[in-house]
Design a protein around this motif. Structure first.
Motif, PDB file in Angstrom:
ATOM      1  N   SER A  53       0.919  -1.150   0.014  1.00  0.00           N
ATOM      2  CA  SER A  53       0.083  -0.196  -0.006  1.00  0.00           C
ATOM      3  C   SER A  53       0.818   1.092  -0.088  1.00  0.00           C
ATOM      4  O   SER A  53       0.511   2.353  -0.678  1.00  0.00           O
ATOM      5  CB  SER A  53      -0.971  -0.068   1.258  1.00  0.00           C
ATOM      6  OG  SER A  53      -0.103   0.276   2.268  1.00  0.00           O
ATOM      7  N   GLN A  54       2.078   1.330   0.676  1.00  0.00           N
ATOM      8  CA  GLN A  54       2.950   2.494   0.603  1.00  0.00           C
ATOM      9  C   GLN A  54       3.385   2.645  -0.827  1.00  0.00           C
ATOM     10  O   GLN A  54       3.651   3.721  -1.205  1.00  0.00           O
ATOM     11  CB  GLN A  54       3.933   2.029   1.710  1.00  0.00           C
ATOM     12  CG  GLN A  54       3.659   2.472   3.012  1.00  0.00           C
ATOM     13  CD  GLN A  54       4.831   1.785   3.999  1.00  0.00           C
ATOM     14  OE1 GLN A  54       5.571   1.075   3.711  1.00  0.00           O
ATOM     15  NE2 GLN A  54       4.777   2.635   5.165  1.00  0.00           N
ATOM     16  N   VAL A  55       3.877   1.459  -1.292  1.00  0.00           N
ATOM     17  CA  VAL A  55       4.280   1.576  -2.901  1.00  0.00           C
ATOM     18  C   VAL A  55       3.226   2.294  -3.754  1.00  0.00           C
ATOM     19  O   VAL A  55       3.524   3.217  -4.530  1.00  0.00           O
ATOM     20  CB  VAL A  55       4.786   0.298  -3.372  1.00  0.00           C
ATOM     21  CG1 VAL A  55       5.331   0.503  -4.839  1.00  0.00           C
ATOM     22  CG2 VAL A  55       6.001  -0.244  -2.616  1.00  0.00           C
ATOM     23  N   ILE A  56       2.001   1.809  -3.693  1.00  0.00           N
ATOM     24  CA  ILE A  56       0.994   2.287  -4.418  1.00  0.00           C
ATOM     25  C   ILE A  56       0.564   3.754  -4.292  1.00  0.00           C
ATOM     26  O   ILE A  56       0.454   4.560  -4.903  1.00  0.00           O
ATOM     27  CB  ILE A  56      -0.463   1.282  -4.237  1.00  0.00           C
ATOM     28  CG1 ILE A  56       0.129  -0.101  -4.716  1.00  0.00           C
ATOM     29  CG2 ILE A  56      -1.550   1.955  -4.946  1.00  0.00           C
ATOM     30  CD1 ILE A  56      -1.044  -1.171  -4.618  1.00  0.00           C
ATOM     31  N   ALA A  58       2.557   5.889  -2.978  1.00  0.00           N
ATOM     32  CA  ALA A  58       3.879   6.647  -3.462  1.00  0.00           C
ATOM     33  C   ALA A  58       3.862   6.881  -4.897  1.00  0.00           C
ATOM     34  O   ALA A  58       4.006   7.997  -5.537  1.00  0.00           O
ATOM     35  CB  ALA A  58       5.122   6.253  -2.987  1.00  0.00           C
ATOM     36  N   GLU A  59       3.449   5.786  -5.605  1.00  0.00           N
ATOM     37  CA  GLU A  59       3.447   5.875  -7.173  1.00  0.00           C
ATOM     38  C   GLU A  59       2.080   6.909  -7.452  1.00  0.00           C
ATOM     39  O   GLU A  59       2.246   7.712  -8.536  1.00  0.00           O
ATOM     40  CB  GLU A  59       3.200   4.661  -7.858  1.00  0.00           C
ATOM     41  CG  GLU A  59       4.325   3.701  -7.729  1.00  0.00           C
ATOM     42  CD  GLU A  59       5.267   4.170  -8.781  1.00  0.00           C
ATOM     43  OE1 GLU A  59       5.191   4.691  -9.588  1.00  0.00           O
ATOM     44  OE2 GLU A  59       6.400   3.683  -8.216  1.00  0.00           O
ATOM     45  N   PHE A  60       1.045   6.791  -6.787  1.00  0.00           N
ATOM     46  CA  PHE A  60      -0.084   7.553  -7.070  1.00  0.00           C
ATOM     47  C   PHE A  60       0.138   9.129  -6.822  1.00  0.00           C
ATOM     48  O   PHE A  60       0.060   9.839  -7.911  1.00  0.00           O
ATOM     49  CB  PHE A  60      -1.169   7.291  -6.199  1.00  0.00           C
ATOM     50  CG  PHE A  60      -2.406   8.174  -6.342  1.00  0.00           C
ATOM     51  CD1 PHE A  60      -3.280   7.915  -7.547  1.00  0.00           C
ATOM     52  CD2 PHE A  60      -2.654   9.048  -5.662  1.00  0.00           C
ATOM     53  CE1 PHE A  60      -4.284   8.835  -7.488  1.00  0.00           C
ATOM     54  CE2 PHE A  60      -3.769   9.842  -5.497  1.00  0.00           C
ATOM     55  CZ  PHE A  60      -4.672   9.949  -6.677  1.00  0.00           C
ATOM     56  N   PHE A  61       0.889   9.420  -5.747  1.00  0.00           N
ATOM     57  CA  PHE A  61       1.114  10.800  -5.463  1.00  0.00           C
ATOM     58  C   PHE A  61       2.081  11.461  -6.068  1.00  0.00           C
ATOM     59  O   PHE A  61       2.046  12.560  -6.833  1.00  0.00           O
ATOM     60  CB  PHE A  61       1.480  10.920  -4.055  1.00  0.00           C
ATOM     61  CG  PHE A  61       0.249  10.881  -2.971  1.00  0.00           C
ATOM     62  CD1 PHE A  61      -0.642  11.833  -3.233  1.00  0.00           C
ATOM     63  CD2 PHE A  61       0.141   9.895  -2.089  1.00  0.00           C
ATOM     64  CE1 PHE A  61      -1.800  11.710  -2.511  1.00  0.00           C
ATOM     65  CE2 PHE A  61      -0.965  10.061  -1.298  1.00  0.00           C
ATOM     66  CZ  PHE A  61      -1.930  10.737  -1.483  1.00  0.00           C
ATOM     67  N   SER A  62       3.094  10.498  -6.628  1.00  0.00           N
ATOM     68  CA  SER A  62       4.233  11.055  -8.051  1.00  0.00           C
ATOM     69  C   SER A  62       3.601  11.472  -8.904  1.00  0.00           C
ATOM     70  O   SER A  62       3.999  12.405  -9.649  1.00  0.00           O
ATOM     71  CB  SER A  62       5.424  10.406  -7.744  1.00  0.00           C
ATOM     72  OG  SER A  62       5.083   8.926  -8.070  1.00  0.00           O
ATOM     73  N   ALA A  63       2.880  10.360  -9.373  1.00  0.00           N
ATOM     74  CA  ALA A  63       2.319  10.509 -10.605  1.00  0.00           C
ATOM     75  C   ALA A  63       1.435  11.807 -10.990  1.00  0.00           C
ATOM     76  O   ALA A  63       1.225  12.677 -11.643  1.00  0.00           O
ATOM     77  CB  ALA A  63       1.461   9.158 -11.229  1.00  0.00           C
ATOM     78  N   THR A  64       0.552  11.722  -9.740  1.00  0.00           N
ATOM     79  CA  THR A  64      -0.330  13.363  -9.594  1.00  0.00           C
ATOM     80  C   THR A  64       0.490  14.274  -9.559  1.00  0.00           C
ATOM     81  O   THR A  64       0.041  15.259 -10.384  1.00  0.00           O
ATOM     82  CB  THR A  64      -1.098  13.147  -8.187  1.00  0.00           C
ATOM     83  OG1 THR A  64      -1.908  11.988  -8.043  1.00  0.00           O
ATOM     84  CG2 THR A  64      -2.212  14.244  -8.022  1.00  0.00           C
TER      85      THR A  64
END
Length: 105
Positions: A53-56, A58-64
């Motif tokens: 969940s931390q990886v997901i 982090a990926e979501f916030f960096s993509a946003t």
């Protein structure tokens, strides 16, 4: 009377606060949900163990973040590049560029 009705919620919250304080002083602590120590043990000179969940997240916030940066640059690039027409360098003279005349050596 309307002033008293406006103060009623504050009195209710204050009553809860003082009752909880008395209960804590008497030794009746509430239920704690954060016990059990560290969730992920620290390791010396090693990368932290990340959960899925931390990886997901982090990926979501960096993509946003990158979407927002590139979107704003595409639609409002004047904020970065300026609000003026870019000058044509071929129009500049040697004197403006600081180039000495050829006859001076």
């Amino acid at each position: 009377m309307s002033a008293l009705t406006r103060l009623a919620p504050l009195a209710r919250v204050g009553g809860h606060f003082f009752r909880a304080r008395r209960a804590r002083a008497a030794g009746g602590a509430g239920v704690r949900h954060a016990g059990g120590g560290v969730h992920i043990e620290p390791q010396y000179r090693q990368f932290p163990q990340l959960t899925r969940s931390q990886v997901i997240k982090a990926e979501f916030f960096s993509a946003t973040m990158w979407f927002w940066i590139l979107w704003r640059f595409w639609h409002d690039s004047d904020a970065v590049l300026g609000h003026f027409p870019y000058p044509d360098p071929s129009q500049w003279t040697d004197e403006e560029l600081g180039i000495l005349p050829d006859d001076e050596d």
